[in-house]
Design a protein around this motif. Structure first.
Motif, PDB file in Angstrom:
ATOM      1  N   THR A   1     -51.035  85.117 -28.602  1.00 18.39           N
ATOM      2  CA  THR A   1     -51.197  86.149 -29.629  1.00 18.39           C
ATOM      3  C   THR A   1     -52.624  86.694 -29.635  1.00 18.39           C
ATOM      4  O   THR A   1     -52.852  87.897 -29.787  1.00 18.39           O
ATOM      5  CB  THR A   1     -50.831  85.566 -31.012  1.00 18.39           C
ATOM      6  OG1 THR A   1     -49.501  85.067 -30.946  1.00 18.39           O
ATOM      7  CG2 THR A   1     -50.910  86.629 -32.094  1.00 18.39           C
TER       8      THR A   1
ATOM      9  N   PRO B   1     -48.622  79.441 -28.136  1.00 14.43           N
ATOM     10  CA  PRO B   1     -48.282  80.725 -28.768  1.00 14.43           C
ATOM     11  C   PRO B   1     -49.471  81.379 -29.473  1.00 14.43           C
ATOM     12  O   PRO B   1     -49.571  82.607 -29.510  1.00 14.43           O
ATOM     13  CB  PRO B   1     -47.168  80.367 -29.760  1.00 14.43           C
ATOM     14  CG  PRO B   1     -47.191  78.892 -29.912  1.00 14.43           C
ATOM     15  CD  PRO B   1     -47.852  78.324 -28.696  1.00 14.43           C
ATOM     16  N   GLN B   2     -50.406  80.557 -29.980  1.00 13.38           N
ATOM     17  CA  GLN B   2     -51.583  81.140 -30.635  1.00 13.38           C
ATOM     18  C   GLN B   2     -52.482  81.822 -29.607  1.00 13.38           C
ATOM     19  O   GLN B   2     -52.969  82.942 -29.827  1.00 13.38           O
ATOM     20  CB  GLN B   2     -52.371  80.059 -31.372  1.00 13.38           C
ATOM     21  CG  GLN B   2     -51.603  79.440 -32.515  1.00 13.38           C
ATOM     22  CD  GLN B   2     -52.400  78.367 -33.225  1.00 13.38           C
ATOM     23  OE1 GLN B   2     -53.005  78.612 -34.250  1.00 13.38           O
ATOM     24  NE2 GLN B   2     -52.404  77.176 -32.671  1.00 13.38           N
TER      25      GLN B   2
ATOM     26  N   PHE C   1     -46.925  75.661 -23.460  1.00 11.07           N
ATOM     27  CA  PHE C   1     -47.099  77.043 -23.910  1.00 11.07           C
ATOM     28  C   PHE C   1     -47.929  77.055 -25.195  1.00 11.07           C
ATOM     29  O   PHE C   1     -47.716  76.237 -26.090  1.00 11.07           O
ATOM     30  CB  PHE C   1     -45.732  77.692 -24.151  1.00 11.07           C
ATOM     31  CG  PHE C   1     -45.830  79.092 -24.697  1.00 11.07           C
ATOM     32  CD1 PHE C   1     -46.461  80.095 -23.969  1.00 11.07           C
ATOM     33  CD2 PHE C   1     -45.299  79.393 -25.941  1.00 11.07           C
ATOM     34  CE1 PHE C   1     -46.555  81.385 -24.475  1.00 11.07           C
ATOM     35  CE2 PHE C   1     -45.391  80.683 -26.453  1.00 11.07           C
ATOM     36  CZ  PHE C   1     -46.023  81.679 -25.725  1.00 11.07           C
TER      37      PHE C   1
END
Lengths: 79, 245
Positions: free
Chosen positions: A20, A16-17, A14
């Protein structure tokens, strides 16, 4: 020769950046951007003039330092 | 080197350029626990006869590229690896844990926190296993309160590696509520299986993201971290008793 090394998180990891950034693009109206994966890019200036040697050397430093094989994979281009 | 149970334990605290919890670890070992400690610079090639090695928190080599990525190549890491392979107890705290992962002394890797924020707060962790040199003074299931301070503490390993860690009881700490309950909102960084700390398969190398060395005296908000340091002192003294018998 110049070698370009592109390091990205493996598909199973995964990011996350990237998520986002994708969310930000969606809120800017770019709903057609379905997913974003963020990675790292390295340019290596190498003393060799042989593409094959450049590729081997770039792979060696990618394996040793530039990428962590637990979470990342890489792709190399030479010119 | 410990030869009798009455001897003082000697801690080696490894100092990388950018370490910033080295003095806290030294203070916990000496002023709080009454043991000996010595700083060991990352370019040194000798652990100075230490009985236990601590890789402290901080930002080794600026954490450039990836956390712990360059510290892995520091000359002292050869000695740390040899020490660990001989069964010596090694504790990696926060950035020290990240260095142990990059060095391959522990399995897995760290990703950016799930919420992308640097988290700096007290959390609760549950002691899952007490048969390591750093948890033997704890009770199984005991909940400890300690601070975290990290941006990349989101522990990751492939499912087969996690399954192996669980089967071998190598998950040593998990993030829980104060009551010891596993809940997603008690996991500050998104770590898989709420993993806050693990050990290697011979159980002498332990890494954790929370900071026990910053939780060794009650004026700091918690003294629970002392159990981690007391454990290794007890473990080494018990070992010395066996060796001396």
């Amino acid at each position: 020769m110049r070698a370009r090394v592109f390091v990205t998180l493996k598909p199973s990891v995964f990011d996350p950046q990237g998520r986002t950034i994708a969310d930000a693009l969606h809120s800017l109206g770019y709903g057609s951007v379905q997913a974003v994966r963020q990675g790292k890019y390295f340019e290596l200036d190498l003393a060799t003039t042989e593409a094959a040697k450049a590729k081997v050397l770039a792979a060696e430093v990618a394996d040793k330092l530039l990428a962590n094989p637990v979470i990342e994979s890489y792709r190399i281009e030479v010119e | 080197m410990l030869t009798r149970a009455g001897d003082t334990v000697k801690f080696a605290v490894i100092v990388f350029p950018g370490s910033n919890c080295d003095e806290d670890a030294y203070h916990a070992a000496t002023a709080v626990l009454g043991q000996k400690a010595e700083y060991v610079w990352h370019k040194d090639t000798d652990l100075k006869g230490a009985d236990v090695v601590v890789l402290p928190g901080g930002f080794a080599h600026g954490d450039y590229l990836r956390t712990g990525a360059m510290a892995r190549f520091s000359p002292i890491m050869r000695e740390v690896r040899t020490f660990a392979e001989r069964g010596g107890p090694v504790l990696g705290i926060c950035n020290g844990f990240q260095v142990l992962l990059e060095a391959g002394l522990l399995p897995g890797a760290m990703l950016r926190n799930r919420g992308l924020k640097f988290r700096c707060e007290h959390v609760h962790i549950r002691v899952e296993q007490t048969d390591t040199p750093f948890t033997l003074a704890c009770r199984g299931g005991q909940v400890l309160r300690m601070p975290i301070a990290h941006g990349e503490g989101n522990y990751f390993a492939e499912p087969d590696v996690i399954a192996r860690l669980e089967a071998n009881r190598q998950v040593i700490f998990r993030y829980t509520t104060a009551e010891g309950e596993l809940r997603d909102d008690a996991n500050p960084n998104g770590s898989v299986s709420a993993i806050a700390g693990i050990c290697n398969d011979t159980r002498n190398v332990v890494g954790l993201m929370p900071h026990p060395e910053r939780a060794c005296e009650s004026p700091l908000g918690s003294a629970d971290g002392l159990l981690i340091f007391e454990s290794v002192v007890q473990s080494l003294k018990a070992g010395a008793l066996v060796a001396g018998a």
